[in-house]
Structures are given as structure tokens and as C-alpha cells.
Design an enzyme around this catalytic site. Structure first.
Site, PDB file in Angstrom:
ATOM      1  N   TYR A  56       0.904  -1.216  -0.085  1.00 32.52           N
ATOM      2  CA  TYR A  56      -0.103   0.088   0.024  1.00 32.52           C
ATOM      3  C   TYR A  56       0.741   1.181   0.028  1.00 32.52           C
ATOM      4  CZ  TYR A  56      -2.982   3.789   1.378  1.00 32.52           C
ATOM      5  OH  TYR A  56      -3.465   5.009   1.532  1.00 32.52           O
ATOM      6  N   LEU A  83       4.593  -1.053   3.380  1.00 33.83           N
ATOM      7  CA  LEU A  83       4.291   0.384   2.986  1.00 33.83           C
ATOM      8  C   LEU A  83       5.227   0.675   1.621  1.00 33.83           C
ATOM      9  CD1 LEU A  83       4.119   2.045   6.256  1.00 33.83           C
ATOM     10  CD2 LEU A  83       2.100   1.186   5.162  1.00 33.83           C
ATOM     11  N   LYS A  84       4.587   1.405   0.512  1.00 35.36           N
ATOM     12  CA  LYS A  84       5.156   1.681  -0.276  1.00 35.36           C
ATOM     13  C   LYS A  84       5.518   3.477  -0.010  1.00 35.36           C
ATOM     14  CE  LYS A  84       4.003   0.628  -4.622  1.00 35.36           C
ATOM     15  NZ  LYS A  84       3.318   0.860  -5.775  1.00 35.36           N
ATOM     16  N   ILE A  85       6.790   4.209  -0.224  1.00 35.87           N
ATOM     17  CA  ILE A  85       6.974   5.102   0.343  1.00 35.87           C
ATOM     18  C   ILE A  85       7.669   5.822  -1.131  1.00 35.87           C
ATOM     19  CG2 ILE A  85       8.291   6.780   1.808  1.00 35.87           C
ATOM     20  CD1 ILE A  85       7.684   4.750   3.859  1.00 35.87           C
TER      21      ILE A  85
END
Length: 210
Positions: A56, A83-85
């Protein structure tokens, strides 16, 4: 090596998982916008179906809000949510904090330098957009190869998850360049196992067996 589905559509996730060789699911803001349901509900549903990681991407405007958003989505399913950052210096500082207890992926990586910072900031994955990099930089697979060398020299266990793959050939070239994993839309994922010569051989075997 893992093959991931790049989609937030539950029916596509279900089809991909039923294949038996898909490792997980990736999403991004564009993909999430195509689904009418609330993002948290979508991620929760995907986590129930996916055999492995579910990615996400945080989208809040400020660092503090992105941190809060990331922790909230991680809490949906700590065993699966990654987590995609997006790759910026500010976001790498956020990743250094979040990666202490949440798996993180640096996304939209376009250089070896960004890859190096991602390794130092605790990323578990780095995500290059292969086809887009080819269009903007000239050679997306060259970027993957550069990233792979940086990861190797960093001495970390960071893995390259190649995205923006538009054909089976591009998928193969990305792996040959050093990608550890691929994330693909359903149509490309389904195309990987097919080839016209295989179809011809099967037809020939069928005729021989009559």
C-alpha cells in the site's frame, strides 16, 4: 523470485491467487482510484486473499500525516502489509523511522543514488518503473542493473521489485538485469506462460495422438 499482481480489483486478485504461483499483490494510488470501495476495506480484503505481501502506498500531504497513514494501514494486517513510500529525501527520513517495525518499499526509484539511500534507510524493497524509465531515461533495464549493483555493494538484503512491465519480453529482461521480483497487471501475468510455438507443439502432439 516472486511474481506479484499489480491490481486492487478483488476479482483480479482472486483470479491471480487461484493460479497458485503468485506471491502477493501490489497497489498504488492510480490503481486504488479505480476501485470504488474505501482504501482500508480494499487492503483488508486483499490481505484475506493474498498468500503473501500486500503493498500500500502512502499518499498523505505531510510527513506526519504519512506516518500516521502508514501505521494505520500496517495495523490492518501486520503480517502482510508493506508500505510503499515514494523516493524523496524527506520520505527516506520517514522510512528510516517506519522501517524499524514496519516493512517498507521505496517506490518510483529512478537512480542508483536513490537506491543507495533506500538501502541505508531500511527499505526491504526498491521499486523501479521499468517501462516508464525506458520512456523517460532511455533504458529501464539499465536502471535495474545499476540498482542491482548498488544493492549488492551495499551489503544489505534489499530486493528489487520491478514494476511498470508492459510485456512478457520486458518482464524477462528486467529479471536478467537483476530484478528479484516482478509486479504485473493481470493480462501480462497471464501472458507469461504462453508462447505461439508452445501452442503449435501442443497442436502437433494432439494430431499425433489421434
Amino acid at each position: 523470485m516472486g511474481l506479484f499482481l499489480d491490481s486492487a480489483k478483488i476479482e483480479e486478485v482472486r483470479k491471480a491467487v487461484e493460479l497458485g504461483f503468485v506471491s502477493g499483490v501490489t497497489t498504488n494510488p492510480t490503481i486504488m482510484a479505480k476501485v470504488k470501495d474505501a482504501p482500508k476495506g480494499v487492503i483488508e480484503s486483499i490481505c484475506r486473499l493474498s498468500p503473501g505481501p500486500v503493498f500500500y502506498q502512502v499518499t498523505a500531504k505531510t510527513t506526519e500525516e504519512r506516518e500516521r497513514e502508514g501505521r494505520e494501514f500496517s495495523d490492518i494486517c501486520r503480517e502482510k502489509v508493506v508500505l510503499k513510500i515514494p523516493a524523496t529525501t524527506e520520505n527516506f527520513a520517514l522510512m528510516a523511522k517506519l522501517s524499524r517495525d514496519i516493512p517498507c518499499a521505496a517506490t518510483a526509484v529512478y537512480s542508483g543514488a536513490q537506491t543507495l539511500v533506500a538501502c541505508e534507510a531500511g527499505a526491504r524493497f526498491v521499486i523501479p518503473y521499468v517501462n516508464r524509465a525506458t520512456r523517460l531515461l532511455g533504458d529501464g533495464c539499465k536502471l535495474v542493473a545499476e540498482m542491482a549493483k548498488v544493492v549488492e555493494l551495499s551489503g544489505t538484503s534489499v530486493e528489487i521489485l520491478a514494476a511498470s512491465i508492459k510485456s512478457a519480453e520486458e518482464a524477462t529482461q528486467a529479471v536478467l538485469a537483476g530484478a528479484h521480483h516482478l509486479t504485473l497487471p493481470l493480462d501480462i501475468l497471464l501472458s507469461l506462460g504462453n508462447h505461439p510455438l508452445s501452442d503449435a507443439a501442443i497442436e502437433e502432439f494432439g494430431r499425433a495422438g489421434q
